[in-house]
Design a protein around this motif. Structure first.
Motif, short mmCIF file in Angstrom:
data_model
loop_
_atom_site.label_atom_id
_atom_site.label_comp_id
_atom_site.label_asym_id
_atom_site.label_seq_id
_atom_site.Cartn_x
_atom_site.Cartn_y
_atom_site.Cartn_z
N HIS A 64 -5.48 -0.14 -2.86
CA HIS A 64 -6.52 0.37 -2.36
C HIS A 64 -7.72 -0.03 -1.41
O HIS A 64 -7.65 0.59 0.01
N PHE A 92 6.68 5.02 -0.03
CA PHE A 92 6.13 6.05 0.20
C PHE A 92 7.07 6.69 -0.36
O PHE A 92 8.11 6.24 0.03
N MET A 147 0.66 -1.11 0.10
CA MET A 147 -0.27 -0.35 -0.06
C MET A 147 0.86 1.39 -0.01
O MET A 147 2.07 1.52 0.03
N GLY A 148 0.26 2.76 0.03
CA GLY A 148 0.76 3.33 -0.02
C GLY A 148 0.16 4.35 -1.63
O GLY A 148 -0.72 4.62 -2.12
N PRO A 149 0.61 6.33 -0.79
CA PRO A 149 -0.31 6.73 -1.49
C PRO A 149 0.15 6.62 -3.25
O PRO A 149 1.41 6.10 -3.70
N SER A 150 -1.24 6.94 -4.02
CA SER A 150 -0.34 6.74 -5.78
C SER A 150 0.78 8.08 -5.86
O SER A 150 1.07 9.21 -4.58
N SER A 155 4.34 -1.05 3.51
CA SER A 155 4.14 0.43 2.49
C SER A 155 4.52 0.69 2.11
O SER A 155 5.77 0.81 2.76
#
Lengths: 242, 168
Positions: free
Chosen positions: A202, A217, A40-43, A215
């Motif tokens: 997501h 980033f 997971m992680g931001p776009s 995760s």
């Protein structure tokens, strides 16, 4: 336990534009046999790039990738493609089924390409489609299916060759909750049977099936740990009605 | 719990234990089993406020039981409850306070806080998944409650990601 998949200091820099863009900046990752890892992680954090590189769909800039104890990042494109047929299953947000083949043939093809006998390929296809509530759609063409059904066929296809690792990038991205439920059930089942899975998502429901969460980033791993089960069992602890 | 009991009593008069059973049957496995003591305390308050009344019903070989019924004032209160808009959920701000304040003190860094919280949310989600798969699919009320909790949790996770993008 041995690592099915291993990345060592993996780097991807896109250099097509005016400025080179680092997408993955030195990722070390080991995935054990039977493990289910959610990413997971931001776009823009490098999740998709990472998973594409792990499956050989995107080239690395530097670093190493090992699959079943064999170094694969140095393979030629065609050698990689052959290996992938046998050892990797892919499922994406967009399903890419072969339009002029039936659902059944779409699912059996990768198994046949991987060298599984026709009889076994058919049995495998039947059990996968049944598990996804698609048993009665085997003879349909993909275009006759809803988006959710096509995505379930894509998942069945990805699992047909009994891959060493299933790589998935937002596999439930376009699904409504009913279709998601069937996908969740199958993922849970194949994981229980020992399928190794690495999945970018997501969707917290899908991610929570995993044993481990990585995760990302800014192209780096900022957290890597287990998802614990509390097994409280009672609804009262999670739902509070006043 | 006050309006919930009023709603059940609008259907038919009942004694405390019947109300407990009715709540359990209506909301199924997803509802935290209501405490019978709390039901009696709530009924007592409703009666004091004139929203319900009770009559003693004799039982053979047992102490009398109190059967409660709705008054006209109670019905008005129930109607008002149904018709007024319901407040949306508040943002769960305990974590946000930690996220904003903790780094100022040097106790923890934001990235670590966010990562730990994300895994915690996924653990909660795993619990909800287990709960949903253990729920009879025909029990739609329970199923929808659990799905509601899941959607809230998904929103918390999405928000966590936004915090990570902007603060960490």
């Amino acid at each position: 336990m041995s690592a099915v998949l291993k990345a060592v200091n993996l780097v991807k820099i896109y250099s097509g534009g005016a400025l080179p863009v680092p997408a993955v900046r030195g990722v070390d990752l080991e995935v054990e046999e039977g493990e289910f890892v959610a990413v997971m992680g931001p776009s823009g954090s490098g999740k998709s790039t990472l998973v594409h590189m792990l499956g050989g769909l995107d080239t690395r800039t530097s670093g190493e990738i090992w699959l079943d104890g064999k170094r694969v990042d140095t393979l030629s494109e065609s050698a990689w493609a052959l290996l992938r047929r046998e050892k990797v299953g892919f499922v994406f947000q967009f399903f890419n089924l072969v339009a002029n083949m039936t659902v059944a043939d779409n699912v059996e093809l990768p198994a046949l390409l991987a060298g599984i006998s026709p009889k076994e390929a058919r049995e495998r296809r039947e059990s996968l489609l049944a598990a996804l509530n698609l048993g009665d759609r085997a003879d349909a063409a993909p275009a006759q299916l809803s988006g959710g059904e096509q995505q379930r066929v894509a998942l069945a296809r990805a699992l047909a060759n009994k891959p060493s690792v299933l790589l998935a990038d937002e596999p439930t991205g376009n699904l409504d909750s009913r279709n998601t439920r069937d996908v969740l059930r199958l993922l849970g089942e194949v994981h229980k049977q020992g399928q190794t899975i690495v999945m970018v998502t997501h969707d917290a429901r899908v991610a929570s099936l995993a044993d481990r969460l990585v995760s990302l980033f800014d192209g780096q791993i900022v957290d890597d740990g287990r998802i614990t089960r509390r097994r409280t069992g009672t609804a009262g602890e999670v739902i509070d009605l006043r | 719990m006050r309006p919930h009991l009023l709603a059940l009593l609008a259907k038919e008069p009942a004694h405390g234990y019947e109300l407990k059973q009715a709540l359990e049957q209506t909301f199924g496995s997803a509802y935290p089993s209501p405490n019978i003591g709390q039901i009696y305390v709530t009924l007592g308050r409703l009666e004091k406020d004139g929203l319900v009344r009770s009559v003693d019903v004799e039982q053979s070989n047992r102490p009398n039981k109190k059967v409660y019924y709705l008054t006209a004032k109670g019905r008005d209160a129930l109607t008002a409850w149904v018709e007024e808009p319901t407040e949306g959920p508040r943002v769960r701000d305990e974590f946000f306070m930690k996220l904003v304040l903790a780094p100022l003190t040097g106790i923890a860094d934001r990235m670590a806080l966010i990562s730990r919280q994300r895994r915690h949310y996924l653990s909660l989600m795993a619990d909800l998944n287990d709960l949903l798969s253990g729920t009879d699919p025909r029990d739609r009320v329970a199923g929808l409650l659990i799905e509601g909790a899941m959607l809230h949790l998904q929103a918390d996770l999405d928000w966590l990601e936004r915090c990570q993008e902007d603060l960490a």
